[in-house]
Design a protein around this motif. Structure first.
Motif, PDB file in Angstrom:
ATOM      1  N   GLU A  93      50.324  35.135   4.072  1.00 38.27           N
ATOM      2  CA  GLU A  93      49.780  35.173   5.431  1.00 38.27           C
ATOM      3  C   GLU A  93      48.309  34.775   5.431  1.00 38.27           C
ATOM      4  O   GLU A  93      47.840  34.030   6.303  1.00 38.27           O
ATOM      5  CB  GLU A  93      49.952  36.582   5.993  1.00 38.27           C
ATOM      6  N   ALA A  94      47.574  35.259   4.433  1.00 38.11           N
ATOM      7  CA  ALA A  94      46.142  34.957   4.350  1.00 38.11           C
ATOM      8  C   ALA A  94      45.916  33.476   4.037  1.00 38.11           C
ATOM      9  O   ALA A  94      45.047  32.829   4.634  1.00 38.11           O
ATOM     10  CB  ALA A  94      45.488  35.842   3.290  1.00 38.11           C
ATOM     11  N   ILE A  95      46.693  32.925   3.116  1.00 41.14           N
ATOM     12  CA  ILE A  95      46.570  31.493   2.802  1.00 41.14           C
ATOM     13  C   ILE A  95      46.767  30.668   4.066  1.00 41.14           C
ATOM     14  O   ILE A  95      45.998  29.755   4.362  1.00 41.14           O
ATOM     15  CB  ILE A  95      47.607  31.070   1.738  1.00 41.14           C
ATOM     16  N   ASP A  96      47.820  30.996   4.805  1.00 40.85           N
ATOM     17  CA  ASP A  96      48.116  30.236   6.023  1.00 40.85           C
ATOM     18  C   ASP A  96      46.957  30.320   7.016  1.00 40.85           C
ATOM     19  O   ASP A  96      46.594  29.334   7.653  1.00 40.85           O
ATOM     20  CB  ASP A  96      49.400  30.759   6.675  1.00 40.85           C
ATOM     21  N   TRP A  97      46.386  31.501   7.145  1.00 38.38           N
ATOM     22  CA  TRP A  97      45.294  31.699   8.111  1.00 38.38           C
ATOM     23  C   TRP A  97      44.081  30.862   7.723  1.00 38.38           C
ATOM     24  O   TRP A  97      43.509  30.156   8.562  1.00 38.38           O
ATOM     25  CB  TRP A  97      44.920  33.188   8.175  1.00 38.38           C
ATOM     26  N   TYR A  98      43.679  30.931   6.469  1.00 38.30           N
ATOM     27  CA  TYR A  98      42.481  30.187   6.039  1.00 38.30           C
ATOM     28  C   TYR A  98      42.741  28.679   6.008  1.00 38.30           C
ATOM     29  O   TYR A  98      41.884  27.886   6.401  1.00 38.30           O
ATOM     30  CB  TYR A  98      41.977  30.700   4.680  1.00 38.30           C
ATOM     31  N   ALA A  99      43.918  28.278   5.558  1.00 43.76           N
ATOM     32  CA  ALA A  99      44.222  26.841   5.469  1.00 43.76           C
ATOM     33  C   ALA A  99      44.361  26.214   6.850  1.00 43.76           C
ATOM     34  O   ALA A  99      44.161  25.009   7.020  1.00 43.76           O
ATOM     35  CB  ALA A  99      45.496  26.629   4.655  1.00 43.76           C
ATOM     36  N   ASP A 100      44.697  27.038   7.840  1.00 41.99           N
ATOM     37  CA  ASP A 100      44.799  26.545   9.208  1.00 41.99           C
ATOM     38  C   ASP A 100      43.421  26.271   9.809  1.00 41.99           C
ATOM     39  O   ASP A 100      43.267  25.398  10.659  1.00 41.99           O
ATOM     40  CB  ASP A 100      45.542  27.581  10.065  1.00 41.99           C
ATOM     41  N   LYS A 101      42.428  27.033   9.377  1.00 40.72           N
ATOM     42  CA  LYS A 101      41.096  26.925   9.981  1.00 40.72           C
ATOM     43  C   LYS A 101      40.120  26.079   9.189  1.00 40.72           C
ATOM     44  O   LYS A 101      39.167  25.526   9.742  1.00 40.72           O
ATOM     45  CB  LYS A 101      40.505  28.329  10.177  1.00 40.72           C
ATOM     46  N   PHE A 102      40.336  25.989   7.880  1.00 38.58           N
ATOM     47  CA  PHE A 102      39.349  25.311   7.032  1.00 38.58           C
ATOM     48  C   PHE A 102      40.007  24.253   6.152  1.00 38.58           C
ATOM     49  O   PHE A 102      41.182  24.359   5.808  1.00 38.58           O
ATOM     50  CB  PHE A 102      38.626  26.335   6.143  1.00 38.58           C
ATOM     51  N   ARG A 103      39.184  23.260   5.786  1.00 39.57           N
ATOM     52  CA  ARG A 103      39.628  22.260   4.818  1.00 39.57           C
ATOM     53  C   ARG A 103      39.418  22.846   3.421  1.00 39.57           C
ATOM     54  O   ARG A 103      38.299  22.940   2.937  1.00 39.57           O
ATOM     55  CB  ARG A 103      38.832  20.967   4.988  1.00 39.57           C
ATOM     56  N   CYS A 104      40.506  23.278   2.804  1.00 41.06           N
ATOM     57  CA  CYS A 104      40.442  23.864   1.465  1.00 41.06           C
ATOM     58  C   CYS A 104      41.737  23.534   0.730  1.00 41.06           C
ATOM     59  O   CYS A 104      42.710  23.117   1.341  1.00 41.06           O
ATOM     60  CB  CYS A 104      40.244  25.386   1.550  1.00 41.06           C
ATOM     61  N   LYS A 105      41.703  23.712  -0.581  1.00 38.19           N
ATOM     62  CA  LYS A 105      42.887  23.437  -1.400  1.00 38.19           C
ATOM     63  C   LYS A 105      43.381  24.725  -2.038  1.00 38.19           C
ATOM     64  O   LYS A 105      42.579  25.525  -2.525  1.00 38.19           O
ATOM     65  CB  LYS A 105      42.549  22.444  -2.517  1.00 38.19           C
ATOM     66  N   VAL A 106      44.704  24.923  -2.042  1.00 40.62           N
ATOM     67  CA  VAL A 106      45.273  26.084  -2.715  1.00 40.62           C
ATOM     68  C   VAL A 106      45.376  25.749  -4.201  1.00 40.62           C
ATOM     69  O   VAL A 106      46.236  24.978  -4.622  1.00 40.62           O
ATOM     70  CB  VAL A 106      46.654  26.454  -2.142  1.00 40.62           C
ATOM     71  N   ALA A 107      44.473  26.319  -5.000  1.00 43.38           N
ATOM     72  CA  ALA A 107      44.429  26.006  -6.431  1.00 43.38           C
ATOM     73  C   ALA A 107      45.388  26.879  -7.227  1.00 43.38           C
ATOM     74  O   ALA A 107      45.837  26.497  -8.301  1.00 43.38           O
ATOM     75  CB  ALA A 107      43.005  26.178  -6.958  1.00 43.38           C
ATOM     76  N   TYR A 108      45.699  28.075  -6.717  1.00 45.14           N
ATOM     77  CA  TYR A 108      46.637  28.981  -7.389  1.00 45.14           C
ATOM     78  C   TYR A 108      47.219  29.916  -6.346  1.00 45.14           C
ATOM     79  O   TYR A 108      46.558  30.266  -5.374  1.00 45.14           O
ATOM     80  CB  TYR A 108      45.949  29.804  -8.490  1.00 45.14           C
TER      81      TYR A 108
END
Lengths: 113, 113
Positions: free
Chosen positions: A24-39
């Motif tokens: 849920e947290a990944i989705d929230w941050y990835a929706d708002k910011f340009r970032c990469k899920v590294a792990y």
């Protein structure tokens, strides 16, 4: 820009904050910011931003903390070696905040290898 | 190095953590890390590190939070203009962590002016 690396000052390697649900947290941050899920696993995730990484950690599994890169980490005690090759020690600041001191040489080796 | 600015990813502008005593906290961090005290009063201080700043805030005066620079801050509501010229809005992530979204243009103007 203030967040550009300045070699005369130490850098922040990552900041870990507590979340209830990693996905849920990944989705929230990835929706708002340009970032990469590294792990990502069920207990924590690492999001890479332009100037450092944010770790999303579940309560009880990992402590919230700030990870600083410093050449003097070893002066504070025995360093622990992590899977990624970085070596660090945790301290508590006067207010009880968890502070990770990462050995600068180990961070450079981990990133370039 | 992972903390270098990458323009394809959003950047973290600052991280604010809660402390009990601002002066005591400044001394603790400045003793361990190469950083500059950019601002200091009895309620909070700003420590500049190589790739971002750490705000030391007293409990109750300011909330602990992470400040992200993004071009889409205004999409989340009305931005508030701060004394340094930056414009931002606060959100809560799903776990209740305070997240500040700083308008990218306002940050560039504040730093270069």
């Amino acid at each position: 820009m203030i967040w550009q690396h300045n070699s005369e000052l130490d850098a922040i390697h990552h900041v870990a904050i507590e979340v209830d649900d990693v996905k849920e947290a990944i989705d929230w941050y990835a929706d708002k910011f340009r970032c990469k899920v590294a792990y990502e696993d069920d207990t924590w995730a690492l999001l890479q931003f332009g100037n450092l990484s944010i770790a999303l950690v579940t309560r009880g599994e990992h402590p919230a903390h700030i990870g600083f890169v410093t050449e003097t980490a070893a002066e504070h005690g025995e360093l622990k070696t992590h899977r990624d090759g970085t070596r660090s020690i945790y301290l508590a600041d006067p207010a009880g905040n968890a502070v990770e001191l990462l050995d600068a040489d180990s961070v450079k080796s981990a990133v370039t290898s």
